[in-house]
Scaffold this motif. Sequence first.
Motif, PDB file in Angstrom:
ATOM      1  N   PRO A 127      12.571 -61.183 -43.436  1.00 13.57           N
ATOM      2  CA  PRO A 127      13.902 -60.559 -43.522  1.00 13.57           C
ATOM      3  C   PRO A 127      14.926 -61.502 -44.146  1.00 13.57           C
ATOM      4  O   PRO A 127      15.424 -62.434 -43.498  1.00 13.57           O
ATOM      5  CB  PRO A 127      14.240 -60.257 -42.055  1.00 13.57           C
ATOM      6  CG  PRO A 127      13.470 -61.276 -41.270  1.00 13.57           C
ATOM      7  CD  PRO A 127      12.210 -61.527 -42.044  1.00 13.57           C
ATOM      8  N   VAL A 128      15.229 -61.283 -45.406  1.00 13.72           N
ATOM      9  CA  VAL A 128      16.193 -62.103 -46.143  1.00 13.72           C
ATOM     10  C   VAL A 128      17.132 -61.177 -46.906  1.00 13.72           C
ATOM     11  O   VAL A 128      16.808 -60.015 -47.157  1.00 13.72           O
ATOM     12  CB  VAL A 128      15.472 -63.054 -47.138  1.00 13.72           C
ATOM     13  CG1 VAL A 128      14.706 -64.140 -46.404  1.00 13.72           C
ATOM     14  CG2 VAL A 128      14.539 -62.278 -48.063  1.00 13.72           C
ATOM     15  N   GLY A 143      17.867 -61.139 -40.267  1.00 10.51           N
ATOM     16  CA  GLY A 143      17.913 -61.871 -41.521  1.00 10.51           C
ATOM     17  C   GLY A 143      17.867 -63.373 -41.318  1.00 10.51           C
ATOM     18  O   GLY A 143      18.305 -63.889 -40.281  1.00 10.51           O
ATOM     19  N   VAL A 154      24.019 -60.213 -44.507  1.00 10.63           N
ATOM     20  CA  VAL A 154      23.071 -59.911 -43.444  1.00 10.63           C
ATOM     21  C   VAL A 154      23.825 -59.371 -42.232  1.00 10.63           C
ATOM     22  O   VAL A 154      24.865 -59.909 -41.837  1.00 10.63           O
ATOM     23  CB  VAL A 154      22.270 -61.171 -43.055  1.00 10.63           C
ATOM     24  CG1 VAL A 154      21.367 -60.892 -41.863  1.00 10.63           C
ATOM     25  CG2 VAL A 154      21.451 -61.659 -44.245  1.00 10.63           C
ATOM     26  N   TRP A 200      18.146 -70.638 -47.977  1.00  5.83           N
ATOM     27  CA  TRP A 200      16.855 -71.097 -48.482  1.00  5.83           C
ATOM     28  C   TRP A 200      17.019 -72.127 -49.602  1.00  5.83           C
ATOM     29  O   TRP A 200      16.062 -72.429 -50.314  1.00  5.83           O
ATOM     30  CB  TRP A 200      16.041 -69.898 -48.975  1.00  5.83           C
ATOM     31  CG  TRP A 200      15.663 -68.961 -47.865  1.00  5.83           C
ATOM     32  CD1 TRP A 200      16.454 -68.012 -47.274  1.00  5.83           C
ATOM     33  CD2 TRP A 200      14.405 -68.893 -47.191  1.00  5.83           C
ATOM     34  NE1 TRP A 200      15.759 -67.355 -46.284  1.00  5.83           N
ATOM     35  CE2 TRP A 200      14.497 -67.876 -46.215  1.00  5.83           C
ATOM     36  CE3 TRP A 200      13.204 -69.588 -47.323  1.00  5.83           C
ATOM     37  CZ2 TRP A 200      13.440 -67.543 -45.377  1.00  5.83           C
ATOM     38  CZ3 TRP A 200      12.149 -69.255 -46.492  1.00  5.83           C
ATOM     39  CH2 TRP A 200      12.263 -68.241 -45.528  1.00  5.83           C
ATOM     40  N   ARG A 210      10.782 -62.300 -49.504  1.00  3.67           N
ATOM     41  CA  ARG A 210      11.169 -60.914 -49.218  1.00  3.67           C
ATOM     42  C   ARG A 210      10.012 -59.975 -49.513  1.00  3.67           C
ATOM     43  O   ARG A 210       9.758 -59.010 -48.771  1.00  3.67           O
ATOM     44  CB  ARG A 210      12.388 -60.543 -50.056  1.00  3.67           C
ATOM     45  CG  ARG A 210      12.923 -59.113 -49.813  1.00  3.67           C
ATOM     46  CD  ARG A 210      14.089 -58.827 -50.769  1.00  3.67           C
ATOM     47  NE  ARG A 210      14.620 -57.497 -50.575  1.00  3.67           N
ATOM     48  CZ  ARG A 210      15.561 -57.185 -49.681  1.00  3.67           C
ATOM     49  NH1 ARG A 210      16.071 -58.127 -48.915  1.00  3.67           N
ATOM     50  NH2 ARG A 210      15.990 -55.938 -49.570  1.00  3.67           N
ATOM     51  N   LYS A 261      19.125 -59.262 -49.852  1.00  2.00           N
ATOM     52  CA  LYS A 261      18.804 -58.828 -51.219  1.00  2.00           C
ATOM     53  C   LYS A 261      19.731 -59.539 -52.199  1.00  2.00           C
ATOM     54  O   LYS A 261      20.932 -59.665 -51.979  1.00  2.00           O
ATOM     55  CB  LYS A 261      18.991 -57.318 -51.335  1.00  2.00           C
ATOM     56  CG  LYS A 261      18.734 -56.763 -52.732  1.00  2.00           C
ATOM     57  CD  LYS A 261      18.978 -55.260 -52.767  1.00  2.00           C
ATOM     58  CE  LYS A 261      18.780 -54.698 -54.167  1.00  2.00           C
ATOM     59  NZ  LYS A 261      19.056 -53.233 -54.202  1.00  2.00           N
ATOM     60  N   ILE A 274      13.843 -66.639 -52.215  1.00  4.04           N
ATOM     61  CA  ILE A 274      14.221 -65.458 -51.433  1.00  4.04           C
ATOM     62  C   ILE A 274      13.457 -64.225 -51.915  1.00  4.04           C
ATOM     63  O   ILE A 274      12.939 -63.436 -51.110  1.00  4.04           O
ATOM     64  CB  ILE A 274      15.743 -65.227 -51.507  1.00  4.04           C
ATOM     65  CG1 ILE A 274      16.462 -66.284 -50.652  1.00  4.04           C
ATOM     66  CG2 ILE A 274      16.114 -63.820 -51.046  1.00  4.04           C
ATOM     67  CD1 ILE A 274      17.976 -66.207 -50.730  1.00  4.04           C
ATOM     68  N   ASP A 275      13.371 -64.054 -53.231  1.00  7.81           N
ATOM     69  CA  ASP A 275      12.635 -62.901 -53.762  1.00  7.81           C
ATOM     70  C   ASP A 275      11.162 -62.948 -53.355  1.00  7.81           C
ATOM     71  O   ASP A 275      10.566 -61.923 -53.015  1.00  7.81           O
ATOM     72  CB  ASP A 275      12.748 -62.862 -55.290  1.00  7.81           C
ATOM     73  CG  ASP A 275      14.088 -62.321 -55.774  1.00  7.81           C
ATOM     74  OD1 ASP A 275      14.882 -61.859 -54.926  1.00  7.81           O
ATOM     75  OD2 ASP A 275      14.340 -62.367 -56.999  1.00  7.81           O
TER      76      ASP A 275
END
Length: 500
Positions: A72-73, A280, A97, A284, A67, A75, A63-64
């Motif tokens: 769009p994922v 979003g 999201v 993942w 992003r 935080k 995800i990091d």
Amino acid sequence: MRVAASSCGRTDADVVSFRKLGEGGSNRTFELTMRDGLQVVAKLPYPSTVPKCYATASEVATIDLVRLYGVPVPKIYDYSTTSQNAVGSEFIIMEKVAGRELRHVWTKETPQQRLRIVEAVVKMESLLFSLKLPASGSVYYKRDLPAHVETADIQGIGGLDGLCIGPEVKLRWWDKERSQLPVDRKPHYDARDVLRAVGEKELAWMLRYAWPRFPSAPLYREVYGLKKVSPTEHIRSLSEYLRISDFLCPKEPRMNRPVLRHPDLQPNNIFVSDSMDILGIIDWQHCAVLPLFLQAFISGGFNNFDDVEPQRLVNPELPANYSQLDPRQQYEARELYRRRQLHCFYLGYTSQLNKDHFDAMQLDHVVTRQRLFHNAGAPWEGDNVTLKADLIRATQLWQGLVQTEDDHVPECPLAYSKDEIERYLQLESQQREADTQFESACRDLGIGTNGWVPSEDYEEAQRMNREFKADALTVAETDTEREELQNHWPWDDHDEDGQD
């Protein structure tokens, strides 16, 4: 609550609402609302989820990474890859999201809105396909992996330090005793090693742990005469797969480069605004980096491969006699039109915006290569037919399947008799018919093919299942048929290891 509140700079006194969002295949999720309106989601794996540590660590790092490239994922506020904490479990705390799940508006969109969604999805995938990754496996922060685990550093990622490729996190590597096997889990730089490793892993498990069992696919039991299936034939098939796995890679280097894809891009994992902008993409977990040719397919929410019509890059149309159809037929025609339209839009945008992906989907016999890889690596659950049928097709397609630098195609190391070919292809046809019947029955019962049903529909699904079974027992003509139905009813509880 204290851990979740602290992760976003609040205290537990700031939490005004705490509720369960749902239970998925691998996790429970909870929503926390703060006094100032901030909402966060806590995601905790079930005790049975595997591999908890690796799955949690990889989802956070993935995800990091995406992003950073504009996908769009949510935080990430906090996470733990161990249960040795105040929560008592591995967890991820992330922002909630905004928007609605695409599945809630999936059938109500206009063609223009569908076009907009598909374009955004393909653009997102083109970002993923553009990432320069050193090897196949899964994405991690090196700090989250044990020191003995071999990794490949991801270079050139500004703003994030310590990202790497480590062991692939997909379930096929960790199911049951597979997590304990001393098999090759290191990052793979060569596509041939990727193909070989899944077969070696499954063969190692089969030789040590496999016993005769009933197939897990409920209606396959009848294909095998309601008898337990010996693992011997699948062991033979895995050995045969390993004899040809080195020949399955395309010769063009770009088709073998490592590529990251979302593992389950379904409408329930895509959140959209009222204007149909993607806000979003979630879930993942179990994300893999694999050679491009193994990642070249239309994502689940956009494909239409069960359609009997050829898949062509042309705009679909409603039937000419649409106005004369009854309401149910009109609904079915609109649904088929929608699926074909999404399929066409996806191919069209991919051809323009993600050429490597489009070219890989056009590769000669790419589906055969993917099926061999998938079915050799899938945990054995009593199906001796599918991989064998794929191997038979590989021998039949050998001249077009194998690509070499000098265009010299070596002789196929496998050979099957006419009787073997006819028998296994006939059994495969029976299994496919069983799949079709099972899917139809599940639709009638209102449940998923994995038995999943929304909690609010559970009692009704149970009632319908009891009625369905009672009706089947009533029309059975002999005591033997009734006994077989009683013992092998598809929606009864059965031992997951196939022993009853």
